[in-house]
Design a protein around this motif. Sequence first.
Motif, PDB file in Angstrom:
ATOM      1  N   ASN A 246       6.490   1.028   4.469  1.00 32.35           N
ATOM      2  CA  ASN A 246       6.882  -0.147   3.612  1.00 32.35           C
ATOM      3  C   ASN A 246       5.821  -0.739   3.060  1.00 32.35           C
ATOM      4  O   ASN A 246       6.078  -1.440   1.939  1.00 32.35           O
ATOM      5  CB  ASN A 246       7.306  -1.067   4.872  1.00 32.35           C
ATOM      6  CG  ASN A 246       7.839  -2.447   4.558  1.00 32.35           C
ATOM      7  OD1 ASN A 246       8.802  -2.633   3.711  1.00 32.35           O
ATOM      8  ND2 ASN A 246       7.225  -3.628   4.782  1.00 32.35           N
ATOM      9  N   LEU A 249       5.785   0.707  -0.128  1.00 27.42           N
ATOM     10  CA  LEU A 249       6.705   0.572  -0.726  1.00 27.42           C
ATOM     11  C   LEU A 249       6.585  -0.975  -1.555  1.00 27.42           C
ATOM     12  O   LEU A 249       6.771  -1.032  -2.835  1.00 27.42           O
ATOM     13  CB  LEU A 249       7.930   0.080  -0.093  1.00 27.42           C
ATOM     14  CG  LEU A 249       9.282  -0.114  -0.831  1.00 27.42           C
ATOM     15  CD1 LEU A 249       9.854   0.968  -1.608  1.00 27.42           C
ATOM     16  CD2 LEU A 249      10.271  -0.291   0.478  1.00 27.42           C
ATOM     17  N   LYS A 289      15.115  -2.564   2.827  1.00 17.09           N
ATOM     18  CA  LYS A 289      14.166  -2.614   1.349  1.00 17.09           C
ATOM     19  C   LYS A 289      14.163  -1.014   0.830  1.00 17.09           C
ATOM     20  O   LYS A 289      14.091  -1.304  -0.265  1.00 17.09           O
ATOM     21  CB  LYS A 289      12.829  -3.294   1.782  1.00 17.09           C
ATOM     22  CG  LYS A 289      12.646  -4.509   2.217  1.00 17.09           C
ATOM     23  CD  LYS A 289      11.277  -4.837   2.648  1.00 17.09           C
ATOM     24  CE  LYS A 289      10.289  -4.757   1.395  1.00 17.09           C
ATOM     25  NZ  LYS A 289       8.906  -4.963   1.935  1.00 17.09           N
ATOM     26  N   SER A 290      14.649  -0.117   1.558  1.00 18.73           N
ATOM     27  CA  SER A 290      14.816   1.167   1.083  1.00 18.73           C
ATOM     28  C   SER A 290      16.392   1.166   0.461  1.00 18.73           C
ATOM     29  O   SER A 290      16.760   2.312  -0.072  1.00 18.73           O
ATOM     30  CB  SER A 290      14.461   2.073   2.020  1.00 18.73           C
ATOM     31  OG  SER A 290      15.403   2.403   3.027  1.00 18.73           O
ATOM     32  N   SER A 291      17.124   0.389   0.402  1.00 16.87           N
ATOM     33  CA  SER A 291      18.509   0.348   0.224  1.00 16.87           C
ATOM     34  C   SER A 291      18.857  -0.278  -1.189  1.00 16.87           C
ATOM     35  O   SER A 291      18.307  -0.958  -1.873  1.00 16.87           O
ATOM     36  CB  SER A 291      19.495  -0.371   1.202  1.00 16.87           C
ATOM     37  OG  SER A 291      19.517  -1.521   1.170  1.00 16.87           O
ATOM     38  N   ARG A 343       8.544   4.881  -5.954  1.00 18.25           N
ATOM     39  CA  ARG A 343       9.389   4.026  -5.137  1.00 18.25           C
ATOM     40  C   ARG A 343      10.667   4.558  -4.531  1.00 18.25           C
ATOM     41  O   ARG A 343      10.966   4.542  -3.362  1.00 18.25           O
ATOM     42  CB  ARG A 343      10.027   2.671  -5.989  1.00 18.25           C
ATOM     43  CG  ARG A 343      10.988   1.898  -4.996  1.00 18.25           C
ATOM     44  CD  ARG A 343      11.395   0.622  -5.845  1.00 18.25           C
ATOM     45  NE  ARG A 343      10.427  -0.398  -6.223  1.00 18.25           N
ATOM     46  CZ  ARG A 343      10.586  -1.353  -7.065  1.00 18.25           C
ATOM     47  NH1 ARG A 343      11.962  -1.670  -7.134  1.00 18.25           N
ATOM     48  NH2 ARG A 343       9.554  -2.035  -7.358  1.00 18.25           N
ATOM     49  N   GLN A 347      11.434   5.412  -0.446  1.00 19.20           N
ATOM     50  CA  GLN A 347      12.644   4.923  -0.030  1.00 19.20           C
ATOM     51  C   GLN A 347      13.406   6.191   0.415  1.00 19.20           C
ATOM     52  O   GLN A 347      13.824   5.906   1.751  1.00 19.20           O
ATOM     53  CB  GLN A 347      13.497   4.172  -1.235  1.00 19.20           C
ATOM     54  CG  GLN A 347      12.960   2.911  -1.587  1.00 19.20           C
ATOM     55  CD  GLN A 347      13.837   2.395  -2.585  1.00 19.20           C
ATOM     56  OE1 GLN A 347      14.326   3.109  -3.520  1.00 19.20           O
ATOM     57  NE2 GLN A 347      14.249   1.050  -2.826  1.00 19.20           N
ATOM     58  N   GLN A 351      14.307   6.241   4.500  1.00 22.41           N
ATOM     59  CA  GLN A 351      15.800   6.796   5.072  1.00 22.41           C
ATOM     60  C   GLN A 351      15.643   8.157   5.792  1.00 22.41           C
ATOM     61  O   GLN A 351      16.475   8.066   6.826  1.00 22.41           O
ATOM     62  CB  GLN A 351      16.622   7.186   3.791  1.00 22.41           C
ATOM     63  CG  GLN A 351      16.932   5.763   2.935  1.00 22.41           C
ATOM     64  CD  GLN A 351      17.561   4.813   3.684  1.00 22.41           C
ATOM     65  OE1 GLN A 351      18.684   5.306   4.607  1.00 22.41           O
ATOM     66  NE2 GLN A 351      17.824   3.473   3.525  1.00 22.41           N
TER      67      GLN A 351
END
Length: 393
Positions: A246, A249, A289-291, A343, A347, A351
């Motif tokens: 994160n 990210l 935040k990865s969605s 990114r 991400q 996941q």
Amino acid sequence: MKNLNRILSAGFISLAMVSGYSCKLESKKTVNNVLVAETMPLAKEKTKKQFVKIALLLDTSNSMDGLIDQAKAQLWDIVNEFTHAKCGNDSRPDLQIALYEYGNDDLSSREGYIRQVIDFSSDLDEISEKLFSLTTNGGEEYCGQVINTSLKQLEWGKNEDDLKMIFIAGNEPFTQGKLNYQDAASQAKEKDVVVNTIFCGNYEQGIGSSWQDGATRTGGKYMAIDHNRQVVHIETPYDDVIIKLNTKLNKTYISYGTLGAQKYAAQSTQDSEAYKLNEEVAVKRAVSKSSRLYNNAQWDLVDAAEDDKFEVSKLKKEDLPKELKDKSTKEIEEYIADKKAERVKIQKEIQEFNNKRKTYIAKNQKEERGELENAMLSAIKNQAAKKNYKWEK
């Protein structure tokens, strides 16, 4: 004069004949055009954008601190639930969340001790910030009035395929206040909004104080929770990895515009707030935040560049971050592309580790999930199914 009349009569007759012939020609042309149109393939209709609209109405009177803490964590569960949601038309819905507080002595009595904290928004950092700003104080809790206020103030839209839900949580009788909750329920039905009620206390007590009736009148779900229950969180070997990812990210975001620096700082602040609440909440936020639902096009160049209408060449130098001010349009585009690729990679890793995390939790979980979490996700899934929603990666 007679000759003039004959000439005029002959002229009118000729005009009528020509007009009649012309109408017949037009009719034939129209028929031919219709026939041609019928044989042509119909243009594919543009898929209509659909929304999931959720209004959270939280009692912020005394003793509701536990409820607010659960709501802070629940935000990311809602986001993660809808990340893979698909509408009946196979499009992906946009998620919008609004927040109200009620029953707090610090609020205006003239407004019924009710305040709109944030209008429908898809800015997840701002929603999180508003949730963390809530404090509790004793007051009058008018459920019917806060439902009515949210129905009037919010733009719910008229698309019958949208999923529109209210979640109201509190611990006083549902009947308090001058505005009858039954009238509010009728208004909700007219707007195709489902009201779900969450009583913070004993299940039977909630039924006796009309919380169940408040839900069933709109086809909603009644739930009772122990809002003060301390949930045992299961640590996994993947939590630290996700939190470190994160941090990486965040470095892929390129702030721009008047709000860029402020919003970039707010992103990190909300990461810290989540971590202070609980490490698991920080992990859930990182997963959100990865969605696809975590989009910051209003201040981040990577997300902004996803729009076909966005042109780097039209950006003003003063709106660019320090590292891009002296670069050419081509160099800026290449920089954005590099950050985008970085990114996507991060991400995807988040996941993948989250899938391992969920498998680990499923094997080791003895305690139930959070009270509010269970209640809301159960209602969401049930009501989404009625709108033909399905879950696909």
